[in-house]
Design a protein around this motif. Structure first.
Motif, mmCIF file in Angstrom:
data_model
loop_
_atom_site.group_PDB
_atom_site.id
_atom_site.type_symbol
_atom_site.label_atom_id
_atom_site.label_comp_id
_atom_site.label_asym_id
_atom_site.label_seq_id
_atom_site.Cartn_x
_atom_site.Cartn_y
_atom_site.Cartn_z
ATOM 1 N N ILE A 193 37.622 34.946 37.419
ATOM 2 C CA ILE A 193 37.725 36.278 37.056
ATOM 3 C C ILE A 193 39.456 36.254 37.014
ATOM 4 O O ILE A 193 40.105 35.347 37.569
ATOM 5 N N THR A 194 39.846 37.103 36.139
ATOM 6 C CA THR A 194 41.406 37.506 36.191
ATOM 7 C C THR A 194 41.351 38.997 36.268
ATOM 8 O O THR A 194 40.599 39.649 35.457
ATOM 9 N N SER A 195 42.429 39.470 36.965
ATOM 10 C CA SER A 195 42.425 40.951 37.060
ATOM 11 C C SER A 195 43.677 41.302 36.344
ATOM 12 O O SER A 195 44.683 40.783 36.287
ATOM 13 N N MET A 196 43.522 42.403 35.863
ATOM 14 C CA MET A 196 44.864 43.075 34.853
ATOM 15 C C MET A 196 45.135 44.505 35.408
ATOM 16 O O MET A 196 44.201 45.315 35.294
ATOM 17 N N VAL A 236 38.867 43.759 35.366
ATOM 18 C CA VAL A 236 38.430 42.496 35.757
ATOM 19 C C VAL A 236 37.824 41.914 34.555
ATOM 20 O O VAL A 236 36.891 42.258 33.864
ATOM 21 N N LEU A 237 38.330 40.566 34.275
ATOM 22 C CA LEU A 237 37.761 39.670 33.331
ATOM 23 C C LEU A 237 37.206 38.685 33.940
ATOM 24 O O LEU A 237 37.576 37.674 34.477
ATOM 25 N N SER A 238 35.819 38.590 33.593
ATOM 26 C CA SER A 238 35.063 37.394 34.166
ATOM 27 C C SER A 238 34.273 36.248 32.831
ATOM 28 O O SER A 238 33.909 36.744 32.069
ATOM 29 N N SER A 239 34.762 34.950 33.137
ATOM 30 C CA SER A 239 34.187 34.201 32.408
ATOM 31 C C SER A 239 34.205 32.729 32.829
ATOM 32 O O SER A 239 35.416 32.640 33.578
ATOM 33 N N PHE A 240 33.213 31.996 32.692
ATOM 34 C CA PHE A 240 33.657 30.673 33.207
ATOM 35 C C PHE A 240 34.427 29.566 32.432
ATOM 36 O O PHE A 240 34.660 28.661 32.690
ATOM 37 N N ASP A 241 34.629 30.041 31.147
ATOM 38 C CA ASP A 241 35.427 29.282 30.165
ATOM 39 C C ASP A 241 36.992 29.685 30.668
ATOM 40 O O ASP A 241 37.299 31.071 30.001
ATOM 41 N N PRO A 242 37.758 29.126 31.145
ATOM 42 C CA PRO A 242 39.182 29.581 31.443
ATOM 43 C C PRO A 242 39.948 29.894 30.254
ATOM 44 O O PRO A 242 40.853 30.765 30.089
#
Length: 502
Positions: A193-196, A236-242
């Motif tokens: 995940i990446t938070s913005m 929140v951005l969620s993905s298993f592909d970075p």
């Protein structure tokens, strides 16, 4: 008649004058010749004198050189005589020493015979006292020893059986963990995940759009799940592909900054973000290769290497891990005399397969070797990268160096999801477990916690007890601690005899 007479007289006078002139010329030539002969004689005498002097000088030099050579030969002869005398003296000494050694051997042999006789007599006395023959005593001792270690052997066999079962379970767990690692890490939240952060909550509504059209378009264009309602003030951005996650992150930042958010604009911004991420990937690969001094890497390999910037393994950034390994491999290869370029190249690209492990079947190091061969890397580099795990036998020194550097980079404190405090605490726990047994003098945890070195008191612990103590300490560590790999328990029993001369 008179005319004839006058003619005859004229002829006579002319003949006489001619004769006189001729004689004068002959006399002058003879004088000149005499002078030339005299001059030649003088020059000849001078040359002969100079020749005699040169001959005398050469004769003197020859005599002197002969005398010098005779002196040198005399000196050489004297030295040879002295050396011959010295060798004769040494031969005499050797003969004397040989004779003394022969006598000493005879004495030693005599002492051996005496000792054998004494041992035979002592053995006979012991047999009379114990009422047992040597064979009976040996058999009884073996029975006692077998009885003493029977329980230990039973425990050891049971331990080996348990270890075999545990290894099978660990291997099964490793296969599952490897499959999960293709898409996630040990700490999933750190990688998936990446938070913005948003300046206001109204922006969430604009991102969602009417009937969710904007967020659906963004998810469809990037392949990333976007969660807007879970955390106030954050998306929140969620993905298993970075890489996809980074594209979505950059696209959202540009959309929020621009303010125009609609499906058409979203597709345009996502395409621009993809190009930016592609440039970042290529730049990251080139910078990594330049940093470690590896030149001539094919651009396809550099692209895959740059993708590792967005990959982590157990919380450790794979690209930083690879560059760190390349530096270590270069230093170790230089010390060992191995191929520095091959070692650094292989260490840099050893985890290349992790950029594709979620897209291709197989273990990441096998994928690394396959991709390196496909894109034209040297075969020795592909082999060393492919052989950096134990399931493939290392066939070169460079492969072993890559394997060692991988363990060093991954196991150092702070490299992965383990803090330095936890590392120090684990070292202390190992020492405390060892010190908790009786008869321990001191103990040290060494080799980054992979070995415990225990010194025992020799008056309290004998050799057989030391073997049992090592096993007991290992069992206590297994039952009370959690740790990766294995820990070697090394029990050392040392006896010292000290006396003072007064």
């Amino acid at each position: 008649m008179l005319e004839a007479l006058l003619a005859i007289v004229g002829l006579a006078v002319g003949f006489g004058a001619n004769t006189v002139v001729t004689r004068k010329r002959i006399g002058s030539a003879q004088d000149q010749a005499t002078k030339e002969v005299a001059k030649a004689k003088k020059e000849a005498e001078k040359i002969i004198a100079e020749g005699r002097e040169e001959a005398n000088r050469l004769a003197d030099e020859g005599r002197k050189e002969e005398q010098s050579r005779r002196r040198e030969l005399k000196d050489l002869e004297n030295r040879l005589v002295q050396r011959e005398e010295s060798l004769d003296h040494k031969l005499d000494e050797l003969d004397k020493r040989t004779e003394r050694l022969r006598k000493s051997e005879d004495e030693v042999e005599g002492l051996k015979n005496e000792i054998r006789d004494i041992r035979v007599k002592q053995q006979e006395k012991l047999e009379k006292i114990a009422k047992l023959s040597k064979a009976d005593a040996a058999e009884k001792l073996m029975q006692m020893t077998e009885r003493d270690i029977k329980n230990d052997l039973t425990g050891l066999v049971s331990k080996l059986q348990n270890e075999a079962r545990e290894d099978a379970e660990d291997q099964a767990g490793l296969i599952i963990a490897t499959a999960m690692e293709r898409m996630a890490s040990e700490v999933t939240a750190e990688r998936t995940i990446t938070s913005m952060k948003l300046e206001d909550e109204e922006m969430k509504g604009r991102i969602i759009g009417k009937e969710g059209r904007n967020i659906q378009a963004l998810q469809r264009a990037t392949g990333v799940d976007i969660m807007v309602d879970d955390t106030p003030g954050y998306i929140v951005l969620s993905s298993f592909d970075p890489v996809r996650r980074e594209v979505a992150h950059q696209a959202l930042e540009m959309l929020v900054k621009d303010g125009r958010i609609h499906p058409g604009r979203i597709e345009e911004v996502v395409e621009k973000a993809q190009k930016n991420v592609e440039k970042d990937v290529i730049r990251a690969g080139e910078d990594a290769a330049r940093e470690v001094g590896v030149l001539g890497v094919p651009k396809e390999i550099l692209h895959l290497l740059g993708e590792l910037k967005y990959r982590t393994s157990y919380g450790q950034n794979v690209l930083k891990h690879s560059t760190e390994m390349a530096h270590l491999a270069g230093m170790i290869a230089e010390e060992l005399g191995a191929n520095v370029k091959t070692a650094k190249y292989a260490a840099l690209v050893h985890d290349l397969g992790k950029a594709l492990s979620h897209k291709m079947e197989g273990k990441h190091h096998h994928i690394s070797g396959e991709m390196l061969r496909k894109y034209g890397a040297p075969e020795e580099v592909a082999l060393a990268a492919e052989q950096h795990h134990d399931d493939v036998e290392a066939t070169s020194v460079e492969a072993l160096i890559v394997r060692v550097c991988d363990a060093i980079s991954a196991s150092r404190p702070g490299a992965r999801n383990i803090s330095a405090e936890n590392f120090v605490e684990r070292m202390k726990d190992l020492e405390n477990i060892a010190n908790g047994f009786n008869g321990i003098e001191k103990s040290y945890a060494i080799s980054a916690g992979r070995e415990v070195r225990v010194f025992v008191k020799p008056q309290s612990i004998d050799d057989l007890s030391a073997i049992k103590l090592a096993r007991d300490i290992a069992n206590k560590i297994e039952s009370s601690m959690q740790y990766p790999g294995t820990i070697k328990v090394n029990v050392i029993r040392e006896t010292r005899a000290i006396e003072f001369a007064k």
